[in-house]
Design a protein around this motif. Sequence first.
Motif, PDB file in Angstrom:
ATOM      1  N   ALA A 171      -6.978   8.869  -3.021  1.00  0.00           N
ATOM      2  CA  ALA A 171      -6.237   7.642  -3.347  1.00  0.00           C
ATOM      3  C   ALA A 171      -6.333   6.643  -2.202  1.00  0.00           C
ATOM      4  N   ARG A 172      -6.100   5.388  -2.529  1.00  0.00           N
ATOM      5  CA  ARG A 172      -6.066   4.328  -1.518  1.00  0.00           C
ATOM      6  C   ARG A 172      -4.855   3.449  -1.752  1.00  0.00           C
ATOM      7  N   ARG A 226      -5.809  10.943   4.593  1.00  0.00           N
ATOM      8  CA  ARG A 226      -7.157  11.525   4.508  1.00  0.00           C
ATOM      9  C   ARG A 226      -7.716  11.806   5.905  1.00  0.00           C
ATOM     10  N   SER A 280       0.806  -1.222   0.000  1.00  0.00           N
ATOM     11  CA  SER A 280       0.000   0.000   0.000  1.00  0.00           C
ATOM     12  C   SER A 280       0.841   1.276   0.000  1.00  0.00           C
ATOM     13  N   ASP A 309      -2.933   1.167   5.668  1.00  0.00           N
ATOM     14  CA  ASP A 309      -2.968   1.943   4.422  1.00  0.00           C
ATOM     15  C   ASP A 309      -2.586   3.410   4.707  1.00  0.00           C
ATOM     16  N   LEU A 332      -3.906  12.395  -4.069  1.00  0.00           N
ATOM     17  CA  LEU A 332      -3.124  11.483  -3.219  1.00  0.00           C
ATOM     18  C   LEU A 332      -3.593  11.530  -1.769  1.00  0.00           C
ATOM     19  N   VAL A 333      -3.925  12.719  -1.283  1.00  0.00           N
ATOM     20  CA  VAL A 333      -4.281  12.849   0.129  1.00  0.00           C
ATOM     21  C   VAL A 333      -5.761  12.550   0.387  1.00  0.00           C
ATOM     22  N   PHE A 354      -2.580   5.942   2.717  1.00  0.00           N
ATOM     23  CA  PHE A 354      -3.409   6.936   2.025  1.00  0.00           C
ATOM     24  C   PHE A 354      -4.668   7.231   2.847  1.00  0.00           C
TER      25      PHE A 354
END
Length: 438
Positions: free
Chosen positions: A390-391, A317, A110, A311, A386-387, A313
């Motif tokens: 995304a994952r 978040r 990840s 993860d 991306l922030v 990402f």
Amino acid sequence: MLLVGTVVVDSSTVIHDGAVVVEGSTIESVGERADIIERYPDHERAEYDVLLPGLVGGHIHSVQSLGRGIADDTELLDWLFDYILPMEASLSADEMELAAKLGYLELIESGTTTCIDHLSVAHADRAFEAAGELGIRGVLGKVLMDKNAPDELLEDTDTGINETERLIRAYHDSFDGRLRYAVTPRFAVSCTEDCLRSARAIADKYDGVRIHTHASENRDEIAKVKESTGKRNIHWLDEVGLTGEDVVLAHCVWTDESEREVLAETGTNVTYCPSSNMKLASGIAPILDYLDRGINVALGNDGPPCNNTLDPFTEMRQASLLQKVEHLDPTATPASAIFDMATINGAAAAGIDRVGALREGWRADIIGLRTDITRATPLHDVLSHLVFAARGDDVQFTMVDGRVLMENGTVTCVDADAIREETTEISSNLDIKQSVTY
Ligand code: GUN
Ligand code: FE
């Protein structure tokens, strides 16, 4: 190797039609795709939609991976003493190795290429060997607990420190320098004053060894420290030598003004673990205040039993959204500030140079993501994607120190299916609930 795609150099520079050249373990060149291809026409080429620096997990427990999902809906001290410590105590050396491998596998899949990893009391060698074999970069440490622990984890002070010294000699700067050591007292609740002072002394004896512990995560925890020492936790850690530029404190949710001054004055690093803090209902760390004071803030997932994923990402978040709602301010934590936490700040906390950006002469720790998916469409702003969108699943390519660990979405450094199958088999027999008095 020549990698082409949109290149995120760091939080402020994106090259839309870019390329990165890797020579051995180092980034040789970064620039416009056309220029680079002209200069390196014969290099083996691979293309990914977005290339970015590998992410840094500033506080991870790889060896808790077998306990994913065993202790939902509990608060820190019950979670720890009723479930997690008994589980750690029950693991054989082989199970500890498997847990570490599962953790590193999830990180590599990840997009995390460097971790600051809080192991357990026993079988730390197995985790170092697993990290070495899989190829992740990390600062790892065997846990010290010389009070308030289940019998199987309790060690006398000298035994824990001697074992720490043996492990430093065996593994600090091992595997081509990819693995380094952090002296790792569990937290002030489970360590005597002698243990904490000895942790500082042994770290000082070896160049580049870090100190990594949990601090001020939960209100009951700081009340216990107050009860036993008469001090607030950060003041206590400062008194016994566990603050400073080589120290990484996970959480720091419950700190007062005077403790924050200590963190800033001593240059102590803080790792923000928003998902863990939310899931264990620990609280909301005062991250904006830390940043205002110039404190280096990294980002961490903590462990699979309190997150429940590694993860990075998802963590970026959460890290932003939680601060925005806490301050009722949408400008509180823009994507760039969060991306810095997950890259360059994490590398600084880990004490590793030339990691956290894609620059010439820096270490070749690079990940590649796909963006040919609905969740990435349209792609107005790569950093925002991306922030906030995304994952970990979007990661297709992972390179550490110039070694490819995953390409085209397939892990190449280890048999991932075998690790998952073995985990499922072993996990049905885990000893997961057994109350311990603390
Ligand atoms: N405090 C002491 N040990 C732990 C741990 O394993 N995880 C978390 N989140 N906090 C801790
Ligand atoms: Fe933790």
